[in-house]
Motif scaffolding. Structure first.
Motif, PDB file in Angstrom:
ATOM      1  N   LEU A   1       0.830  -1.207   0.000  1.00 13.97           N
ATOM      2  CA  LEU A   1       0.000   0.000   0.000  1.00 13.97           C
ATOM      3  C   LEU A   1       0.864   1.257   0.000  1.00 13.97           C
ATOM      4  O   LEU A   1       0.573   2.230  -0.716  1.00 13.97           O
ATOM      5  N   CYS A   2       1.931   1.249   0.789  1.00 12.73           N
ATOM      6  CA  CYS A   2       2.812   2.420   0.842  1.00 12.73           C
ATOM      7  C   CYS A   2       3.451   2.690  -0.510  1.00 12.73           C
ATOM      8  O   CYS A   2       3.534   3.847  -0.955  1.00 12.73           O
ATOM      9  N   HIS A   3       3.896   1.643  -1.163  1.00  9.72           N
ATOM     10  CA  HIS A   3       4.526   1.819  -2.478  1.00  9.72           C
ATOM     11  C   HIS A   3       3.508   2.266  -3.527  1.00  9.72           C
ATOM     12  O   HIS A   3       3.756   3.217  -4.292  1.00  9.72           O
ATOM     13  N   HIS A   4       2.384   1.573  -3.570  1.00  7.59           N
ATOM     14  CA  HIS A   4       1.416   1.819  -4.640  1.00  7.59           C
ATOM     15  C   HIS A   4       0.771   3.198  -4.541  1.00  7.59           C
ATOM     16  O   HIS A   4       0.462   3.815  -5.566  1.00  7.59           O
ATOM     17  N   HIS A   5       0.603   3.679  -3.305  1.00  8.43           N
ATOM     18  CA  HIS A   5      -0.107   4.953  -3.117  1.00  8.43           C
ATOM     19  C   HIS A   5       0.808   6.059  -2.605  1.00  8.43           C
ATOM     20  O   HIS A   5       0.313   7.139  -2.261  1.00  8.43           O
TER      21      HIS A   5
END
Length: 394
Positions: free
Chosen positions: A199-203
């Motif tokens: 989630l941190c990477h994608h968003h």
């Protein structure tokens, strides 16, 4: 809006929805009766490291410990804190550019929020979570979004990863996670951390990681640090302290460790918030972090807390108690008992001499039915009386 001479002003919007803190009230009601089981507050009767106590005594005579300088904390303590986080995360950190000492971990939590989110941004937390995290999000002007822990009687607490993903929105700026979670004692496993990292990477999100209890783990659970995952070092702000693992609550000494660009802002916020860490607390914190038996000392305390957790679970085996995988506390689900947690708290204190805090302000709607029992501050023999005390109250 009336002025200072005309009556109360309108409350600032940042305080909207922020309730009072119940723990003080329960604690005051419990004072003066040695028979009362003190399960309401995150204290512990286990002694701090002897080296930390000795270093603190010596600091009382040190002019250097009675100074504002250096604002970001003593250089030797920053070096020790950076090494400590680096060892647990498997990552190197520069103590001069990537570590700031704070007046306890809780100052670090607010400083990290103020350095990473704007008013109106959204921050994702778990539900339930430490009220000091949830309400600091609101104080920072941000909007909390809650992803629930789900309790399964067969497998214990698990984080609802689908709900976590659904919480992400265009204004989401950070995930704000404590592990083990407080007050439930839920522990993220490798799959959970992998989902957080994705989630941190994608968003393009920050992870503000409350690591105050990260090694207080039970039943052989492994320690996992999110900054060890690929690409997470540059997204993770680790906030730690000596309060829990080293039993040094009164020292009010903590740290924030993370990437240099973010730590420059954390340091700026800190200077205009509390100015500097506690001067006479820092030598003791340094002694605790650098003691030759540091890991053994923490492990010995964890072993004693685990025995206390087990004593609570055994004593309350006939009640809807929810086992903790780590930390200093666990929850009782009061719904099967037919009453809200606040009512059970009152009955336990009045009829059974048990001080325990309702968790109304520690999450979403279910928090009304969650009663926290802190097992870190009472010996096993007294905790074994909980079953009889609950029976009296109910």
């Amino acid at each position: 809006m009336s002025g200072p001479e005309g009556g109360a002003r309108t409350r600032p919007g940042r305080l909207s929805g922020i309730p009072g803190f119940d723990i003080d009230g329960v604690a005051r009601a419990a004072e003066g009766d040695p028979d009362i089981l003190r399960l309401e507050n995150l204290d512990t009767d286990l002694r701090p490291p002897a080296a930390a106590v000795a270093a603190t005594r010596a600091a009382l005579e040190s002019p250097a410990a009675n100074s504002y300088l250096p604002f970001t904390g003593r250089a030797d303590l920053r070096a020790a804190a950076a090494r400590h986080v680096g060892r647990l995360a498997g990552q190197p950190y520069n103590p001069d550019r990537e570590c700031v000492i704070t007046a306890g971990g809780t100052e670090g939590l607010l400083n990290a929020l103020l350095a990473t989110v704007d008013p109106g941004d959204e921050v994702i937390l778990t539900d339930p979570t430490y009220a000091g995290m949830l309400q600091r999000v609101r104080l920072a002007g941000a909007v909390p979004r809650l992803a629930p822990w789900v309790f399964d009687s067969a497998g214990g607490w698990r984080l609802d990863l689908d709900a976590l993903t659904d919480c992400v929105a265009p204004r989401t700026r950070a995930l704000f996670i404590m592990n083990p979670s407080m007050p439930s004692g839920g522990v993220l496993d490798a799959d959970d951390w992998a989902a957080v990292a994705e989630l941190c990477h994608h968003h393009d999100l920050w992870l503000i990681y409350n690591a105050a209890m990260e090694r207080i783990l039970y039943d052989g659970r492994p320690h996992l640090h999110p900054a060890s995952l690929p690409g997470m070092r540059e997204r993770t702000l680790t906030v730690g302290s000596v309060s829990k693992e080293y039993r040094m609550i009164g020292w009010r000494t903590g740290w924030v460790v993370g990437p240099a660009a973010a730590l420059a802002d954390v340091a700026k916020v800190g200077i205009y918030n509390v100015v500097t860490g506690v001067g006479i607390g820092q030598p003791g914190a340094l002694a605790a972090l650098t003691a030759a038996d540091e890991a053994d000392d923490v492990a010995a305390s964890v072993g004693r807390w685990e025995l206390r957790r087990d004593a609570v679970l055994e004593a309350l085996s006939d009640y809807p108690v929810q086992p903790a995988g780590g930390g200093w506390s666990l929850l009782v689900d009061t719904r099967p008992l037919g009453l809200p947690a606040r009512e059970l708290s009152k009955r336990l204190l009045a009829s059974a001499r048990v001080a325990a805090t309702p968790m109304d302000a520690w999450g979403g709607p279910d928090a009304e039915y969650q009663l926290r029992l802190v097992f870190s501050n009472e010996p096993v023999a007294r905790l074994r009386t909980l079953g009889d005390r609950f029976a009296r109250a109910l």
